[in-house]
Write a protein that holds these residues in place. Sequence first.
Motif, mmCIF file in Angstrom:
data_model
loop_
_atom_site.group_PDB
_atom_site.id
_atom_site.type_symbol
_atom_site.label_atom_id
_atom_site.label_comp_id
_atom_site.label_asym_id
_atom_site.label_seq_id
_atom_site.Cartn_x
_atom_site.Cartn_y
_atom_site.Cartn_z
ATOM 1 N N LEU A 38 8.824 0.862 25.036
ATOM 2 C CA LEU A 38 9.981 2.022 24.870
ATOM 3 C C LEU A 38 11.159 1.468 24.009
ATOM 4 N N TYR A 39 11.641 2.263 22.997
ATOM 5 C CA TYR A 39 12.778 1.925 22.274
ATOM 6 C C TYR A 39 13.547 3.394 22.214
ATOM 7 N N ILE A 40 15.031 3.163 22.427
ATOM 8 C CA ILE A 40 15.801 4.151 21.829
ATOM 9 C C ILE A 40 16.517 3.866 20.685
ATOM 10 N N LEU A 41 16.119 4.565 19.627
ATOM 11 C CA LEU A 41 16.711 4.463 18.287
ATOM 12 C C LEU A 41 17.587 5.508 17.719
ATOM 13 N N ARG A 44 18.798 5.524 11.955
ATOM 14 C CA ARG A 44 17.955 4.571 11.165
ATOM 15 C C ARG A 44 17.082 3.779 11.711
ATOM 16 N N CYS A 45 16.676 4.097 12.536
ATOM 17 C CA CYS A 45 15.645 3.199 13.403
ATOM 18 C C CYS A 45 16.266 1.862 14.217
ATOM 19 N N GLN A 46 17.497 2.043 14.278
ATOM 20 C CA GLN A 46 18.310 0.926 14.815
ATOM 21 C C GLN A 46 18.491 0.943 16.441
ATOM 22 N N LEU A 47 18.294 0.110 17.328
ATOM 23 C CA LEU A 47 18.606 0.196 18.847
ATOM 24 C C LEU A 47 19.935 0.573 19.118
ATOM 25 N N VAL A 48 19.913 1.512 20.071
ATOM 26 C CA VAL A 48 21.193 2.092 20.509
ATOM 27 C C VAL A 48 21.723 1.522 21.803
ATOM 28 N N PRO A 49 22.874 1.058 22.214
ATOM 29 C CA PRO A 49 23.118 0.213 23.290
ATOM 30 C C PRO A 49 23.073 1.528 24.529
ATOM 31 N N ALA A 50 23.076 0.757 25.810
ATOM 32 C CA ALA A 50 22.880 1.684 26.931
ATOM 33 C C ALA A 50 23.992 2.614 26.844
ATOM 34 N N GLY A 51 23.626 3.936 27.309
ATOM 35 C CA GLY A 51 24.535 4.915 27.623
ATOM 36 C C GLY A 51 24.651 5.805 26.373
ATOM 37 N N ILE A 79 5.055 5.018 12.630
ATOM 38 C CA ILE A 79 5.725 4.034 11.721
ATOM 39 C C ILE A 79 5.424 2.504 12.167
ATOM 40 N N PRO A 80 5.606 2.100 11.301
ATOM 41 C CA PRO A 80 5.319 0.340 11.431
ATOM 42 C C PRO A 80 6.384 -0.119 12.645
ATOM 43 N N ASP A 81 5.848 -0.836 13.463
ATOM 44 C CA ASP A 81 6.971 -1.267 14.620
ATOM 45 C C ASP A 81 7.615 -2.671 14.223
ATOM 46 N N PRO A 82 8.881 -2.463 13.865
ATOM 47 C CA PRO A 82 9.827 -3.460 13.456
ATOM 48 C C PRO A 82 10.052 -4.673 14.501
ATOM 49 N N PHE A 83 9.803 -4.523 15.750
ATOM 50 C CA PHE A 83 10.225 -5.143 16.912
ATOM 51 C C PHE A 83 9.088 -6.048 17.384
ATOM 52 N N CYS A 84 7.786 -5.644 16.798
ATOM 53 C CA CYS A 84 6.496 -6.461 17.168
ATOM 54 C C CYS A 84 6.050 -7.280 15.891
ATOM 55 N N ALA A 85 5.715 -8.606 16.306
ATOM 56 C CA ALA A 85 5.279 -9.512 14.999
ATOM 57 C C ALA A 85 3.681 -9.312 14.759
ATOM 58 N N GLU A 86 3.012 -8.331 15.388
ATOM 59 C CA GLU A 86 1.542 -8.175 14.888
ATOM 60 C C GLU A 86 1.901 -7.105 13.684
ATOM 61 N N PRO A 87 1.066 -7.259 12.575
ATOM 62 C CA PRO A 87 1.505 -6.601 11.398
ATOM 63 C C PRO A 87 0.759 -5.091 11.526
ATOM 64 N N SER A 88 -0.287 -5.015 12.251
ATOM 65 C CA SER A 88 -0.596 -3.494 12.306
ATOM 66 C C SER A 88 0.165 -2.743 13.581
ATOM 67 N N ALA A 89 0.942 -3.312 14.259
ATOM 68 C CA ALA A 89 1.534 -2.479 15.282
ATOM 69 C C ALA A 89 2.323 -1.485 14.934
ATOM 70 N N ARG A 90 2.310 -0.192 15.739
ATOM 71 C CA ARG A 90 3.148 1.099 15.212
ATOM 72 C C ARG A 90 3.852 1.529 16.335
#
Length: 115
Positions: A38-41, A44-51, A79-90
Amino acid sequence: MYGITETTVHVTYRVVTADDVETMTGSMIGREMPDLRLYILDQRCQLVPAGVPGEMYVGGEGVARGYLNLPALTAERFIPDPFCAEPSARLYRTATWRVTYRTVTLSISGGWTTR
């Protein structure tokens, strides 16, 4: 538990305690299931800080590949998963906003904002 149909039913879990029932505001949706990420973005699809609130995205083995016969919606939501090294990850873009990290769990405050 919290779940969406674009995944394998459940996405998060949390054991609800008596203290949760007495003191919590909003909805504690817990932490990710073991086979998911899970990611909270932000917008701009950037990670947000806690809170800091953002939109919840789900990645991992339990995420569907897309919508049958709906390529435009699939491209928008999966969308493509920018946090995973696997090219097909979404990542699946849930359109669930106002989600924040609290230590290792997630909560939704101020109600739901959905598609």
